[in-house]
Design an enzyme around this catalytic site. Structure first.
Site, short mmCIF file in Angstrom:
data_model
loop_
_atom_site.label_atom_id
_atom_site.label_comp_id
_atom_site.label_asym_id
_atom_site.label_seq_id
_atom_site.Cartn_x
_atom_site.Cartn_y
_atom_site.Cartn_z
N ARG A 132 -0.39 -6.39 12.80
CA ARG A 132 -0.98 -5.69 13.90
C ARG A 132 -1.43 -6.73 15.17
O ARG A 132 -1.42 -6.34 16.48
CB ARG A 132 -2.27 -5.02 13.47
CG ARG A 132 -1.89 -3.79 12.68
CD ARG A 132 -3.31 -3.04 12.34
NE ARG A 132 -2.81 -1.79 11.86
CZ ARG A 132 -3.71 -0.84 11.82
NH1 ARG A 132 -5.01 -0.83 12.16
NH2 ARG A 132 -3.16 0.50 11.20
N GLU A 177 0.53 4.19 1.08
CA GLU A 177 0.15 5.29 2.06
C GLU A 177 1.11 6.18 2.29
O GLU A 177 2.18 5.33 3.11
CB GLU A 177 -0.78 4.60 2.68
CG GLU A 177 -1.89 3.74 2.02
CD GLU A 177 -2.76 2.96 3.28
OE1 GLU A 177 -1.96 2.54 4.36
OE2 GLU A 177 -4.04 2.61 2.88
N SER A 191 -10.85 -6.21 8.87
CA SER A 191 -11.93 -5.78 8.30
C SER A 191 -12.76 -6.92 7.47
O SER A 191 -11.81 -7.58 6.48
CB SER A 191 -11.59 -4.53 7.25
OG SER A 191 -12.50 -4.01 6.79
N ARG A 245 0.96 -1.00 -0.03
CA ARG A 245 0.12 0.15 -0.04
C ARG A 245 1.09 1.35 -0.05
O ARG A 245 1.58 1.46 0.76
CB ARG A 245 -1.05 -0.03 1.07
CG ARG A 245 -1.88 -1.16 1.13
CD ARG A 245 -2.88 -1.28 2.19
NE ARG A 245 -3.85 -2.16 2.36
CZ ARG A 245 -5.14 -2.33 1.82
NH1 ARG A 245 -5.53 -0.95 1.47
NH2 ARG A 245 -5.80 -3.24 1.81
N GLU A 264 -7.71 -1.29 15.12
CA GLU A 264 -8.31 -2.18 14.46
C GLU A 264 -7.65 -3.22 13.96
O GLU A 264 -6.40 -3.19 13.51
CB GLU A 264 -8.95 -1.48 12.93
CG GLU A 264 -9.59 -2.34 12.03
CD GLU A 264 -9.90 -1.64 10.68
OE1 GLU A 264 -9.83 -2.13 9.73
OE2 GLU A 264 -10.09 -0.24 10.79
N ARG A 281 2.00 2.47 13.63
CA ARG A 281 1.13 0.91 13.22
C ARG A 281 0.84 0.87 11.80
O ARG A 281 -0.21 0.25 11.52
CB ARG A 281 -0.02 1.32 13.89
CG ARG A 281 -0.88 2.79 13.92
CD ARG A 281 -2.22 2.46 14.42
NE ARG A 281 -3.14 3.65 14.18
CZ ARG A 281 -4.47 3.59 14.53
NH1 ARG A 281 -4.96 2.59 15.25
NH2 ARG A 281 -5.29 4.49 14.21
N HIS A 282 1.59 1.70 11.10
CA HIS A 282 1.38 1.54 9.60
C HIS A 282 2.57 0.99 8.83
O HIS A 282 3.82 1.70 9.29
CB HIS A 282 0.86 2.83 8.77
CG HIS A 282 -0.59 3.12 9.29
ND1 HIS A 282 -0.88 3.86 10.32
CD2 HIS A 282 -1.65 2.71 8.66
CE1 HIS A 282 -2.13 4.32 10.27
NE2 HIS A 282 -2.66 3.34 9.29
#
Length: 437
Positions: free
Chosen positions: A411, A216, A363, A214, A360, A222-223
């Site tokens: 995570r 991002e 999903s 990703r 989280e 946490r990413h």
């Protein structure tokens, strides 16, 4: 050099044995007439004793002249010694230096001197020689083993999906472009579409543990830009069934770590507090979640229907609930196009998230399996269905109802072990600043 086919691990060396052990020089203590070398391998440590007046000078010089973190093989007799760190010691017949180390180390594997995370990641091989760091990845491996076993118990087949794709899973700009034989392609951000296509075959229930990418521009604890996703997809499943499988996998992972990783938990200082979940995970609706967040008074502004949950809201709710919990029945407008709405209410989706009190984890949801409704979902989110024709056309040929989810593996490790930074759960993390090693 001695052949190491008969090598003994330090934990298996018993008084009366004659062994060859191999590993790293952890420490050398020279007390004058007697000296000790501590050898470390993957199973533990053992003391090697050098009585200078009773041993060959060359043997003593070799054993005591080698630098810390050099790799050596020691052959000798094992004797009981209550004062030794592990209750035994080796009196060596020979010491072979297999690989010498520089005397200046970029970090201290003994852990006596702390190092910044960036220094640790730059020198990951040395960092992994620390018991507590090694323990993280041994536990990570046990989590994957337990997850695979739980999936197989759920009659799911392990699959591998492409990581080079022509289009992104959810469109947008969060994709890493590459050149593929003169054509534009992308690193896959999720196996979502491919696992749905596979679940629509006679395999029915499938899972995958693999990398996702990703683009991002996050820079948070946490990413990551490359992560590991644990995915499930099941035909003839609704979102409730999918949550049942998800809870089973998470619970199985915790139970396996509790049962099989006692030394690793001890290395991390978690042996007393680690506990696998025993109660069913609560299932809160999105509406209940925002009501409970608002009731905490932790946010400057009250949340309203349709708001995504901010990080501070997740933390407030996590402290309120105090355990893993699901959030269900999300507004359709903030869930991806492939999530099915409830029949008779196109404002309410079957999407769900699994939350740890810190963040989280998962999903998921039931997928839209009806062709016309799927195409409408693409258009509502501004995506061109023709770009996903390889995916949508299969929905013309009898796609069963199906549901699934994805866990961020790092995570899961991070929250299970209370790590401060997600990069501690990855051997060689990839983020905005780190492309090497």
């Amino acid at each position: 050099m001695h052949g190491l086919e008969d090598r003994t691990y330090t934990s298996d060396a018993e008084p009366g044995d004659h062994v060859t052990v191999a590993g790293w020089v952890h420490e050398v203590r020279d007390l004058g007439g007697i000296a000790f070398l501590i050898l470390r391998d993957t199973e533990g440590r053992i003391q090697v004793k050098f009585e200078k007046d009773e041993m060959d000078d060359e043997l003593v010089e070799t054993g005591l002249g080698v630098a810390r973190e050099s790799v050596i093989a020691v052959t000798g007799a094992v004797d009981e010694e209550p004062r030794a760190p592990t209750g035994v010691e080796i009196t060596p017949d020979s010491v072979d230096v297999l690989a010498e180390s520089d005397t200046e180390l970029p970090l201290d594997p003994s852990g006596k001197v702390d190092a910044e995370l960036s220094t640790r990641l730059d020198n990951r091989t040395l960092d992994l020689r620390k018991d507590e760091v090694k323990a993280v990845f041994e536990i990570r491996g046990e989590i994957f083993r337990a997850a695979r076993e739980a999936f197989r118990d759920a009659n799911a087949t392990e699959i591998t999906t492409p990581k080079i794709v022509a289009t992104g899973t959810e469109g947008g700009t969060e994709l890493f472009p590459i050149t593929y034989f003169g054509e534009e392609a992308f690193m896959n951000q999720s196996p979502q579409l491919f696992k749905q296509l596979t679940a629509g075959s006679s395999l029915e229930r499938v899972f995958e543990i693999g990398p996702i990418f990703r683009a991002e521009e996050h820079n948070t604890p946490r990413h990551l830009n490359e992560a590991t996703s644990i995915d499930f997809e099941g035909a003839f499943c609704d979102h409730e069934d999918a949550m049942d499988v998800c809870e089973s996998v998470i619970r199985s992972a915790y139970e396996a770590v509790e049962r099989n990783c006692e030394p690793q938990l001890e290395a991390l200082g978690l042996e007393a507090e680690f506990e696998a979940p025993t109660e069913s995970f609560p299932r809160l609706t999105y509406e209940e979640a925002i009501e409970r967040i608002n009731a905490t008074g932790e946010l400057d502004e009250q949340l309203v229907w349709g708001d995504d949950l901010p990080t501070e809201g997740e933390h407030a709710l996590g402290e309120d609930v105090g355990e893993h919990y699901f959030i269900t029945d999300w507004p359709s407008e903030i869930k991806p196009f492939y999530i099915k709405d409830y029949d008779g209410d196109d404002t309410l989706s079957t999407g769900f998230d699994l939350m740890h009190p810190r963040m989280e984890l998962v999903s998921g949801g039931q997928r839209e399996h009806r062709y016309e409704e799927l195409i409408a979902g693409f258009e509502q989110q501004g995506l061109d269905p023709e770009e996903f024709e390889y995916y949508t056309k299969m929905f013309k040929y009898g796609m069963p109802p199906h549901a699934g989810w994805a866990i961020g593996a790092e995570r899961l490790v991070m929250t299970m072990l209370g790590l401060d930074n997600i990069r501690e759960a990855v051997l060689f993390p990839r983020d905005r600043q780190r492309l090497s090693p």
